[in-house]
Write a protein that holds these residues in place. Sequence first.
Motif, mmCIF file in Angstrom:
data_model
loop_
_atom_site.group_PDB
_atom_site.id
_atom_site.type_symbol
_atom_site.label_atom_id
_atom_site.label_comp_id
_atom_site.label_asym_id
_atom_site.label_seq_id
_atom_site.Cartn_x
_atom_site.Cartn_y
_atom_site.Cartn_z
ATOM 1 N N LEU A 150 4.634 -8.749 17.135
ATOM 2 C CA LEU A 150 4.736 -8.668 15.683
ATOM 3 C C LEU A 150 5.033 -7.236 15.246
ATOM 4 O O LEU A 150 4.575 -6.271 15.863
ATOM 5 C CB LEU A 150 3.433 -9.131 15.032
ATOM 6 N N SER A 151 5.786 -7.104 14.183
ATOM 7 C CA SER A 151 5.959 -5.794 13.563
ATOM 8 C C SER A 151 4.610 -5.361 12.988
ATOM 9 O O SER A 151 3.777 -6.201 12.629
ATOM 10 C CB SER A 151 7.016 -5.865 12.460
ATOM 11 N N PRO A 152 4.358 -4.050 12.876
ATOM 12 C CA PRO A 152 3.034 -3.600 12.429
ATOM 13 C C PRO A 152 2.614 -4.132 11.063
ATOM 14 O O PRO A 152 1.459 -4.540 10.880
ATOM 15 C CB PRO A 152 3.185 -2.070 12.407
ATOM 16 N N LEU A 153 3.509 -4.140 10.080
ATOM 17 C CA LEU A 153 3.133 -4.599 8.740
ATOM 18 C C LEU A 153 2.815 -6.087 8.745
ATOM 19 O O LEU A 153 1.829 -6.527 8.146
ATOM 20 C CB LEU A 153 4.258 -4.295 7.749
ATOM 21 N N ALA B 117 12.041 -9.905 10.659
ATOM 22 C CA ALA B 117 13.282 -10.515 11.129
ATOM 23 C C ALA B 117 14.011 -11.137 9.944
ATOM 24 O O ALA B 117 13.431 -11.947 9.220
ATOM 25 C CB ALA B 117 12.979 -11.585 12.182
ATOM 26 N N PRO B 118 15.267 -10.783 9.709
ATOM 27 C CA PRO B 118 15.998 -11.354 8.572
ATOM 28 C C PRO B 118 16.130 -12.868 8.685
ATOM 29 O O PRO B 118 16.212 -13.419 9.787
ATOM 30 C CB PRO B 118 17.376 -10.682 8.657
ATOM 31 N N ILE C 237 9.510 -12.549 -0.147
ATOM 32 C CA ILE C 237 8.638 -11.530 0.453
ATOM 33 C C ILE C 237 9.476 -10.365 0.950
ATOM 34 O O ILE C 237 9.142 -9.187 0.731
ATOM 35 C CB ILE C 237 7.820 -12.134 1.610
ATOM 36 N N ARG C 238 10.564 -10.653 1.627
ATOM 37 C CA ARG C 238 11.416 -9.584 2.150
ATOM 38 C C ARG C 238 12.019 -8.758 1.013
ATOM 39 O O ARG C 238 12.125 -7.535 1.126
ATOM 40 C CB ARG C 238 12.514 -10.178 3.037
ATOM 41 N N ARG C 239 12.433 -9.414 -0.077
ATOM 42 C CA ARG C 239 12.969 -8.636 -1.204
ATOM 43 C C ARG C 239 11.929 -7.665 -1.756
ATOM 44 O O ARG C 239 12.243 -6.507 -2.064
ATOM 45 C CB ARG C 239 13.436 -9.583 -2.311
ATOM 46 N N MET C 240 10.682 -8.136 -1.882
ATOM 47 C CA MET C 240 9.620 -7.277 -2.404
ATOM 48 C C MET C 240 9.365 -6.087 -1.477
ATOM 49 O O MET C 240 9.265 -4.937 -1.922
ATOM 50 C CB MET C 240 8.335 -8.093 -2.575
ATOM 51 N N LEU C 241 9.248 -6.364 -0.183
ATOM 52 C CA LEU C 241 8.928 -5.295 0.754
ATOM 53 C C LEU C 241 10.096 -4.325 0.921
ATOM 54 O O LEU C 241 9.889 -3.106 1.038
ATOM 55 C CB LEU C 241 8.520 -5.892 2.103
ATOM 56 N N GLY D 278 17.372 -14.166 23.107
ATOM 57 C CA GLY D 278 16.103 -13.654 22.627
ATOM 58 C C GLY D 278 15.896 -13.822 21.143
ATOM 59 O O GLY D 278 14.773 -13.740 20.650
ATOM 60 N N GLY D 279 16.975 -14.060 20.394
ATOM 61 C CA GLY D 279 16.846 -14.190 18.954
ATOM 62 C C GLY D 279 18.203 -14.282 18.300
ATOM 63 O O GLY D 279 19.246 -14.276 18.965
ATOM 64 N N PRO D 280 18.240 -14.360 16.969
ATOM 65 C CA PRO D 280 19.508 -14.567 16.256
ATOM 66 C C PRO D 280 20.520 -13.459 16.470
ATOM 67 O O PRO D 280 21.719 -13.689 16.341
ATOM 68 C CB PRO D 280 19.066 -14.652 14.788
ATOM 69 N N GLU D 281 20.044 -12.248 16.797
ATOM 70 C CA GLU D 281 20.979 -11.162 17.039
ATOM 71 C C GLU D 281 21.849 -11.426 18.258
ATOM 72 O O GLU D 281 22.878 -10.763 18.443
ATOM 73 C CB GLU D 281 20.226 -9.837 17.202
ATOM 74 N N GLU D 282 21.469 -12.401 19.082
ATOM 75 C CA GLU D 282 22.234 -12.736 20.284
ATOM 76 C C GLU D 282 22.951 -14.075 20.170
ATOM 77 O O GLU D 282 23.599 -14.510 21.122
ATOM 78 C CB GLU D 282 21.298 -12.751 21.500
ATOM 79 N N PHE D 283 22.878 -14.747 19.014
ATOM 80 C CA PHE D 283 23.486 -16.068 18.876
ATOM 81 C C PHE D 283 24.984 -16.049 19.172
ATOM 82 O O PHE D 283 25.535 -17.013 19.682
ATOM 83 C CB PHE D 283 23.269 -16.612 17.456
#
Length: 845
Positions: A343-346, A572-573, A655-659, A760-765
């Motif tokens: 997990l990311s720290p936040l 993760a976007p 949530i992502r827009r707020m952060l 591993g994730g969408p960055e590799e799709f």
Amino acid sequence: MSEYLRRFDELGSGDVGLAGGKAANLGELTRAGLPVPPGFVLTTPAYDRFVEATGIGPEILELSRPGGDYDRASERIRALFTGREIPAEIAAQAVAAYRELGEPPVAVRSSATAEDLKDASFAGQQDTYLNVRGSDALLTAVRDCWASLWTARALAYRERRHIAPDEVSLAVVVQEMVPFEPDTAAGVMFTANPANGRRDQIAVSAAWGLGEAVVSGAVSTDDLVIESGRVRERNTADKQVMTVTTERGTEEVPVDDRRRREPVLDDRDALRLAALGARIAGHYGAPQDIEWVRSHGELLIVQSRPVTALPEPVGEVPTTWPEPYPKGYYFRASIVEQMPDPLSPLFADMIDGSVTRSLGALMNRAFGRAVMREGDIRFPTINGYAFYYYRRAAMWRMLLRSPAAMPKILFRRNDDFGVSGWRGQAHPRYVEALRAWAGRPVGQLSDRELLDGAGQLLDAGTTYYTAVQSVIPQAALSEMYFQAFYNRLVRRKGDPPAVEFLVGYDSQPIRAEKSLYDLAKWVGAQPGLADQLNSSERPPELDPEVWREWRERFDRHLAEFGHVAYNLDFAAPVPADEPGTLLDALRFHLGGQGGDPHERQRRSADRREAHTRAVRSRLGPVRRALFDRLLRRAQDTGPAREDALADISLAWPAIRRMLLELGRRHAGSGILPAAEDVFWLRHRELASHEKVPAEVIAERRMTWRGQRRANPPQMLPEIGWMKRALARAMPAGDQSQTGDVITGVGASAGEVTAPARVLGGPEEFGQMRPGEVLVARMTTPAWTSLFAMASAVVTDVGGPLSHSSIVAREYGIPAVLGTGVATQRLASGQRIHVDGDAGKVTPAD
């Protein structure tokens, strides 16, 4: 200063066009006072003058056209150079400079204008000639070096880099050879570790003798890693051969038995070499790939180029799993299945409290308030990975009350438990919580409101998930009851398996695929639009009305399906933020691949209805009534489960827009390096506006990448009897299994042999190719677009009722899930056999 010849001290890094990358770097190092053997370079005008004087230029360009037979072209081009005289003025200058060196043995190397650059090294594409002695041999080696600009490998390499034949030229480096002595050694040094991208580590390879064989990989090397002024790692090889000079050239000879296992570099020399490397990297301001040699105890630099394709730095891979709270059990199950990575720290800070609150509320309702106490349940991370924590005493209290509590969770009415509660209360309540915040522009909210709003929406999401947790067992039991009844009391020889009665229904992943397919059909009918999908602004040549409608249609798709997360960590976007993977899927359908999902669903539904009619027609009233009731229940809960899971991240775009708005504000005030770094803060740092240096953020990212390479245990402590007792309930299988056969759960029938694609994730799709086997830690509904490409699915985590299983059945492809080790044991490109009936994956070669 001659047009055709320059000494090293007359060159610098800005002279690539004149002297090529290699010579420009040697000149830069010489002028910086670094220990470089002396030499000179015949410049690119010298090469151009030779080509002009001999008249071979047009033939070279004709033969080297891209896409040809490069072996044949190279052979014919190099024949053009054979026997040609070097213009007298060039030959005279080369011989004079050679005599100034004292006519020593020299190395003659190519230095191409497209070589040793920041984004491409072009290493090894042209030829090198070592231990050249005498003026005649020197001129021959120069001419052969010029010819090597046109080797087959160089022609192919430049085509891959889209460099045209008329854009390259070649200079030739003539450098004094380091004398061969008993202590002569050579090797390569990377001032950033290429294995893990660490910029604070220097990697060194070393062997006895000259370095050419080290660079080519022909000899074994000692390998060292230097960090913080000490040798951190050392691997001393059995060095059986080395390269030495002969009367004319070089040769490989056996290493004396006494020295084969002797370290080439002691710690003192390793640190001296590392200090030179750090000095060179500091001079250039970028990591360097350096060739070095040692003779008579002196360390010399014979080449330096930028390191290309250096990976992001990776921290240490965890090997121990310390438990943060005593007297408890830790499990990676349930919502953790949607968090396959560290997990990311936040997110780790915020999800801990959120899950603890929502799960505690669920337990109090199910078991009564007297059962759960403060600290009984937590959601900590270990090495970055999320775990449920239950205090041992609390777990035994819950187990004792489970017989009375489970009916409440599974069958209670007028609450948010079960499918009816999810539809009637849990989902509408979640939507309402989102609506309360979604209508408030983030730019008008205070910092405190943004952080509180993100926390409240996260709480709404985890509370929603507690309701989804009651849908999952309902779906599981409904399918199990139907399968058991059908297999024991209904099925005859030749009848289809039970799952054939459960396919062909809509769920959010299937609706998303159909929506994308329909959009692809529309795009394909608009002239010129398919080539402009990545454009953010309308291309001038495109009809404005077509562009407007395209944006509206795609935005509608994102509004309905763009919230579905690949990974619940909000760092993760989601597709709504970065729709590149959806555009790739759109292009896949535009290419006519994957088939029509409407037609596939119709065929499945027709088969299902035909099977249902055939079975019902032969059943008596009692068995028919039970068959109908159990089948209806299974058909209702399966798609409901997919719909419920897909909407867990409904609030994630907000949530992502707020952060990110908070991140922009912090970056603008100098508190944070960049807005996207907000996810790498601790919650207290964000709340208190604490300044976090860029190097701290970089260290956290590096640690996360190392943690991501670990394979977290499914439970802690790993108690044998408990591990065996809970094995069937855990989402991942045996992580200790060895051998060629990987065993999991056969979740969708069929057998396929095809190359694996480990993602591993969408960055590799974008790496996925049609017909490959999709291999992943787990999949969420956001991964569904890949199922249209895949010939089979294999996961570390999942079971017969996981998302992967249900969607694989809809697509009619085999699935082996819950292997625990597939992503660790399989490699992309490896051919594997997937047996969805037996639940096994084996190498096919």
